[in-house]
Write an enzyme that holds these catalytic residues in place. Structure first.
Site, PDB file in Angstrom:
ATOM      1  N   GLU A   1       0.829  -1.200   0.000  1.00 21.66           N
ATOM      2  CA  GLU A   1       0.000   0.000   0.000  1.00 21.66           C
ATOM      3  C   GLU A   1       0.864   1.251   0.000  1.00 21.66           C
ATOM      4  OE1 GLU A   1      -2.370  -0.318   3.549  1.00 21.66           O
ATOM      5  OE2 GLU A   1      -0.630  -0.697   4.797  1.00 21.66           O
TER       6      GLU A   1
ATOM      7  N   ARG B   1      -2.377  -8.220  13.112  1.00 16.72           N
ATOM      8  CA  ARG B   1      -2.142  -7.270  14.196  1.00 16.72           C
ATOM      9  C   ARG B   1      -1.014  -7.766  15.085  1.00 16.72           C
ATOM     10  NH1 ARG B   1      -7.686  -7.402  13.999  1.00 16.72           N
ATOM     11  NH2 ARG B   1      -8.657  -5.481  13.273  1.00 16.72           N
TER      12      ARG B   1
END
Length: 315
Positions: A116, A194
């Site tokens: 990204e 995470r």
């Protein structure tokens, strides 16, 4: 529908998602939870107006794949990009994403990784983010820190400025901090591992993924910046295998093909002219330019970000 019947400009409807870390700049709260993300372009986006109003990008992809994507992309793999706006009023989790090969092995066949890039639209004083690992960190030390819950001791902290662009290839440890509003372009994947969640309650939707994070996180990944002082937010900002990102302003003509493009106004407003069609986009308005489109001319005093698929080379 024929392969050449798509309009040159397809405006898209945003979708808003509540997040515990979100703010109030994108939309009102949803059932008391602030909105953190606006998904402004992906396969599920709905066409806002024109002859295909109410249809999704995926429906057009099914009906006219070559006209939409261009000859170099495989329609069976789905729409390849996802663009979001993020409004951060609290820290996002410290997280990491897999590359394509890891995603296929860890999630399933046909899955994409998640590389990204972020372009910063508003930055409050002293706003910070985490990106990358302290130089010289050994992979073994990084793995131990992830499992022990003290990975913050090994992450690098940065202060972005409005107009900066940060490239986050798969495998880069990262977290956005409060006081940031940004544009994000990424591969069409929602696979997130995470590492640390600031001691928030570990609900079913916010579990940690320590084993996966150890496999995916690379100790040699660091922040890769294009500063606003170098680019003014214009010209090429990112070029990588999954996508390219550039900044454009009024007076620019975007060439047609050979693939699609996604244009988002990030300052002021712009009018898009092509094939006798004229469409004005306000702030954060987004449109899909199919691969079959003629060149599109931008008019007005605004500035836009333009994302296109890359050459597919691994990062």
């Amino acid at each position: 529908m024929t392969q050449s019947s798509l309009p040159a400009v397809l405006p898209l409807v945003p979708r808003y998602h509540a997040r515990v870390w979100g703010g109030e700049q994108l939309a009102p709260p949803v059932n008391g939870t602030p909105v953190g993300e606006a998904w402004i372009a992906d396969g599920q986006s709905v066409i806002a107006s024109g002859p295909h109003a109410g249809q999704t990008v995926n429906a057009l992809l099914h009906a006219a794949p070559q006209a939409l994507l261009g000859p170099a992309l495989a329609p069976g793999e789905g729409f390849p990009l996802l663009i979001k706006l993020l409004d951060c009023r609290d820290w996002l989790s410290v997280q990491v994403h897999p590359n394509d090969e890891q995603a296929r092995a860890m999630v399933g066949p046909g899955e994409r990784g998640k590389t990204e890039a972020w372009h910063f639209l508003r930055v409050e004083p002293d706003a910070t983010l985490l990106a990358g690992v302290t130089p010289g960190t050994a992979p073994e030390a990084l793995a131990h820190a992830i499992r022990a819950g003290n990975v913050l001791n090994l992450t690098e902290r940065h202060r972005p400025q409005v107009g900066d662009t940060l490239f986050i290839p798969a495998g880069t440890l990262h977290a956005l901090g409060p006081g940031l509003l940004l544009y994000e372009v990424q591969q069409a994947s929602d696979t997130t591992y995470r590492v640390y969640d600031w001691d928030r309650p570990a609900s079913a939707g916010r579990t940690l993924h320590l084993d996966e994070s150890v496999q995916v996180t690379r100790a040699d990944r660091r922040a890769q910046w294009r500063r606003a002082g170098e680019t003014g937010g214009l010209g090429e900002l990112v070029r990588c295998g999954p996508f390219t990102l550039e900044g454009a302003r009024g007076g620019t003509t975007l060439p047609g093909g050979p693939s699609f493009a996604l244009i988002t106004v990030v300052d002021g407003e712009l009018t898009l002219d092509a094939d006798g069609q004229s469409l004005t986009l306000g702030l954060y308005g987004t449109a899909l330019l199919p691969a079959s489109a003629s060149p599109v001319t931008l008019r007005g005093a605004g500035r836009a970000l333009v994302a296109r698929p890359g050459d597919g080379a691994p990062d």
